[in-house]
Design a protein around this motif. Structure first.
Motif: not given
Length: 204
Positions: A47-58, A70-84, A112-114
């Protein structure tokens, strides 16, 4: 399946693994670790760890000609995230074929929190990752294909080639802003940014 990840979107990650193009994989429900939750290291291989940006679609996104608007309009939430990231092949000497065959080396992820909606100008968002309270890595959103929206566009276009797309509710990990770091037992890893609440992972 709860979403998708796009990997190898930054120069730092491509240089680390000697791979010159992105790839993608799916996020499965067991991969999600609760915010401030614990990861059992013994369940993983390398395992290795990364800091990322993430989205949830609406709303759904599909088509080879999907627009940035269209992508901007579809995004419901924005997050920071950790990916292993992890691979049954090990990550040393990983090739693009290995990564694709092993679901883009996705192991686990923490959101993280949305923040509701699309946070504007994410190319200038500065993410900082700490390990046991000490700054270990950082990077700007622009490291992800110059703009993380382009990462989502790449994913939608890739899925369109297989006759599918993204669905409302999907989480999309857009990519890391720095090279991955080794993960070890006893670590507490956080990632945060000025406008996005941090994500926290405890490693056991």
């Amino acid at each position: 399946m709860v979403g998708h990840k796009v990997g190898l979107t930054s120069a730092a990650m491509q240089q680390q693994f000697g791979i010159d193009q992105p790839d993608s994989g799916v996020l499965l429900d067991y991969m999600a670790v609760e915010q401030n939750g614990a990861l059992r290291l013994r369940d993983l291989v390398a395992p290795r760890i990364e800091g990322e940006l993430a989205f949830r679609l609406g709303s759904d996104l599909a088509g080879a000609d999907v627009s940035a608007e269209a992508i901007r309009d579809a995004i419901a939430d924005t997050f920071v995230a950790l990916e292993v990231i992890d691979s049954r092949y090990g990550l040393a000497g990983l090739t693009l074929l290995d990564s694709v065959a092993d679901n883009a080396a996705c192991g686990r992820f923490v959101l993280g929190a949305a923040v509701v909606g699309l946070v504007p100008e994410l190319d200038g968002e500065h993410l900082t990752l700490t390990v046991n309270g000490v700054r270990a890595a950082s990077g700007f959103g622009r490291a992800i294909m110059d703009d993380p929206i382009r990462s989502v566009a790449w994913l939608v276009q890739r899925l369109a080639a297989f006759g599918t797309g993204l669905r409302a509710g999907d989480v999309v990990l857009a990519g890391a802003v720095h090279a991955s770091l080794p993960l070890r037992a006893g670590q507490t890893v956080t990632v945060g940014s000025p406008r996005l609440p941090q994500a926290v992972l405890h490693v056991g």
